[in-house]
Design an enzyme around this catalytic site. Structure first.
Site, PDB file in Angstrom:
ATOM      1  N   LEU A 125      -6.045   5.028   9.483  1.00  0.00           N
ATOM      2  CA  LEU A 125      -7.394   4.505   9.271  1.00  0.00           C
ATOM      3  C   LEU A 125      -7.345   2.969   9.253  1.00  0.00           C
ATOM      4  CD1 LEU A 125     -10.385   5.085   8.605  1.00  0.00           C
ATOM      5  CD2 LEU A 125      -9.765   5.225   6.193  1.00  0.00           C
ATOM      6  N   GLU A 127      -6.657  -0.954   9.687  1.00  0.00           N
ATOM      7  CA  GLU A 127      -6.372  -1.829  10.837  1.00  0.00           C
ATOM      8  C   GLU A 127      -6.117  -3.237  10.316  1.00  0.00           C
ATOM      9  OE1 GLU A 127      -9.631  -1.529  13.595  1.00  0.00           O
ATOM     10  OE2 GLU A 127      -9.289   0.616  13.915  1.00  0.00           O
ATOM     11  N   GLY A 129      -7.755  -5.792  10.673  1.00  0.00           N
ATOM     12  CA  GLY A 129      -9.002  -6.419  10.211  1.00  0.00           C
ATOM     13  C   GLY A 129      -9.870  -5.524   9.343  1.00  0.00           C
ATOM     14  N   SER A 132     -10.118  -1.955   2.991  1.00  0.00           N
ATOM     15  CA  SER A 132     -11.110  -1.352   2.087  1.00  0.00           C
ATOM     16  C   SER A 132     -12.401  -1.034   2.832  1.00  0.00           C
ATOM     17  CB  SER A 132     -11.428  -2.327   0.941  1.00  0.00           C
ATOM     18  OG  SER A 132     -10.252  -2.741   0.289  1.00  0.00           O
ATOM     19  N   THR A 158       1.825   5.027   7.062  1.00  0.00           N
ATOM     20  CA  THR A 158       2.947   5.715   6.402  1.00  0.00           C
ATOM     21  C   THR A 158       3.451   6.839   7.299  1.00  0.00           C
ATOM     22  OG1 THR A 158       2.113   5.182   4.208  1.00  0.00           O
ATOM     23  CG2 THR A 158       3.587   7.076   4.353  1.00  0.00           C
ATOM     24  N   GLY A 340      16.861  -5.185 -20.184  1.00  0.00           N
ATOM     25  CA  GLY A 340      17.388  -6.552 -20.191  1.00  0.00           C
ATOM     26  C   GLY A 340      17.834  -6.941 -18.788  1.00  0.00           C
ATOM     27  N   GLU A 364      -4.431   3.875  -0.516  1.00  0.00           N
ATOM     28  CA  GLU A 364      -5.454   4.928  -0.664  1.00  0.00           C
ATOM     29  C   GLU A 364      -6.608   4.449  -1.553  1.00  0.00           C
ATOM     30  OE1 GLU A 364      -4.540   9.022  -0.644  1.00  0.00           O
ATOM     31  OE2 GLU A 364      -2.840   8.758   0.714  1.00  0.00           O
TER      32      GLU A 364
END
Ligand SMILES: Cc1cc2nc3c(=O)[nH]c(=O)nc-3n(C[C@H](O)[C@H](O)[C@H](O)COP(=O)(O)OP(=O)(O)OC[C@H]3O[C@@H](n4cnc5c(N)ncnc54)[C@H](O)[C@@H]3O)c2cc1C
Length: 391
Positions: A125, A127, A129, A132, A158, A340, A364
């Site tokens: 999905l 790209e 550009g 979200s 992925t 530590g 996602e």
């Protein structure tokens, strides 16, 4: 209300845990150093039914409930978060939408092989550009007789370069905005499909993440998933389920980090006693466990809602992903702190977990996008309890 696991759920969790402890834990650090994709290990998990968990048995899947699915992902991520994302993508955002929206011919061709782990899935999905704002994608698909020709670039894929099936979202009608996007089932052997490069990531170093270029890529009309213009709906529906999986991945990383921190706190000594006896350390451990358990309730609730087919899944999955994604970052921070200087060394698992956890509040749907979904629902539907309105 009964929070205990059923016999099948316990059996599945224990089987996956045994596999991860015996077959993956001994080599996970070395494989990370070599940045080696866990192809054989993922195939073996596929053989145990972990690649098509939500798919009915008649299509080769395990046909188990979503709680079994999240238990599996948690157990995998507890040892190797990179393997968990490969499985989450294959199950939640490839096999599931293919089962829901595919024709019988498409299901027959791809589902059994996906479900058996003979091939992995990828979801294209994002790209360069458009992240979200997924309606802003510019990859185009133009009908040409019995084919669509795809042109454009997908990023951050992925399983890119490893998968046998890619669900690709492209604009078939540029003037129709979000309603002009269509989904396609693309095989890597189709002419015009090319892996153009791999991302050099902060964490999940053994997960393959690729940029893919489509140059007049020929996709048969028979490989359109759903109808013209339904693509974004298919993507967003898949992501609702996907977020439950990613939240389970967060639980697994956090649980693994807590176990490592408890063990270190018991054996590392300072000022004549185990560091776990210092209140500062003990309280960190207590907070870590409390936050993990709070996230687990949200994840299990979302898993249950998913199985009821509830229209309330979207915001519930977003709450689980938002909380688990931010929780795991707090937990791994403390796990490194408790270790530590050893926590800063690549000799420990918590160093890897610290880097792996960072992406959970990004992919996602970022935490900001989850808050947007939750707030939009809250303002529209009122302060309804998640189970109300479920069917
Ligand atoms: C390791 C990894 C694996 C991935 N795997 C896949 C995959 O398999 N398939 C796939 O399609 N994608 C994948 N992605 C992409 C991922 O889903 C996107 O990166 C994510 O959706 C965010 O998009 P972006 O990176 O373009 O950020 P942007 O959309 O550019 O956002 C940048 C910042 O602005 C904020 N922001 C944007 N819009 C708003 C708003 N309306 N309100 C408030 N804040 C906002 C964001 O929250 C973020 O903080 C992967 C990413 C990573 C890192």
């Amino acid at each position: 209300m009964d929070f205990s696991l059923g016999e099948d759920q316990r059996l599945l969790r224990d089987t996956v845990r045994r596999f991860m402890e015996a077959e993956v834990r001994p080599s996970v650090r070395q494989r990370n150093r070599e940045e080696k994709f866990a192809a054989a290990e993922l195939r073996a998990l596929g053989g145990l039914g972990c690649c098509g968990m939500l798919i009915p048995e008649e299509w080769g899947g395990a046909g188990v409930d979503t709680l079994c699915y999240v238990l599996m992902l948690e157990e995998v991520a507890r040892v190797d978060a990179a393997m968990a994302v490969a499985l989450s993508v294959t199950n939640s955002v490839v096999a599931w939408p293919l089962y829901r929206h595919g024709t019988d011919a498409q299901r027959r061709r791809y589902l059994p092989r996906l479900a058996r782990g003979e091939m992995l899935g990828a979801f294209c999905l994002t790209e360069p550009g458009a992240g979200s704002d997924s309606a802003a994608i510019t990859t185009r698909a133009v009908r040409d007789g019995d084919f669509y020709r795809l042109n454009g670039t997908k990023s951050w894929v992925t399983n890119g370069g490893e998968a046998g099936l890619y669900i690709v979202f492209a604009k078939t009608d540029a003037s129709a905005g979000a309603r002009g996007i269509t989904a396609f089932l693309v095989e890597p052997g189709f002419p015009g499909f090319q892996v153009s490069r791999y991302e050099d990531k902060m964490g999940l170093r053994t997960s393959r993440t690729a940029e893919i270029t489509f140059s007049d890529c020929e996709v048969p009309v028979a490989n359109r998933l759903g109808e013209d213009g339904q693509g974004l709906k298919i993507a967003l529906e898949a992501l609702d389920g996907g977020r439950v999986g990613i939240a389970a991945q967060a639980l697994g990383i956090a649980q693994g980090a807590l176990e490592a921190a408890v063990s270190h706190a018991k054996q590392r000594r300072a000022f004549g006693k185990p560091i776990g006896e210092f209140q500062a350390i003990a309280w960190m451990l207590a907070d870590m466990q409390t936050e993990i358990e709070a996230a687990r309730v949200l994840v299990w609730q979302a898993a249950w809602l998913r199985d009821t087919g509830s229209a309330r899944l979207g915001p519930c999955a977003s709450r689980a992903k938002l909380y688990a994604g931010e929780m795991v970052n707090r937990v791994v921070y403390k796990a490194v702190q408790i270790h530590g200087s050893m926590g800063y060394s690549r000799e420990t698992d918590v160093e890897r977990m610290y880097r792996d956890a960072r992406v959970i509040s990004i992919y996602e749907g970022t935490s900001e996008i989850q808050r947007l979904i939750i707030a939009r629902d809250l303002l529209a539907a009122g302060a309804q309890a998640p189970h109300e309105g479920s069917r």
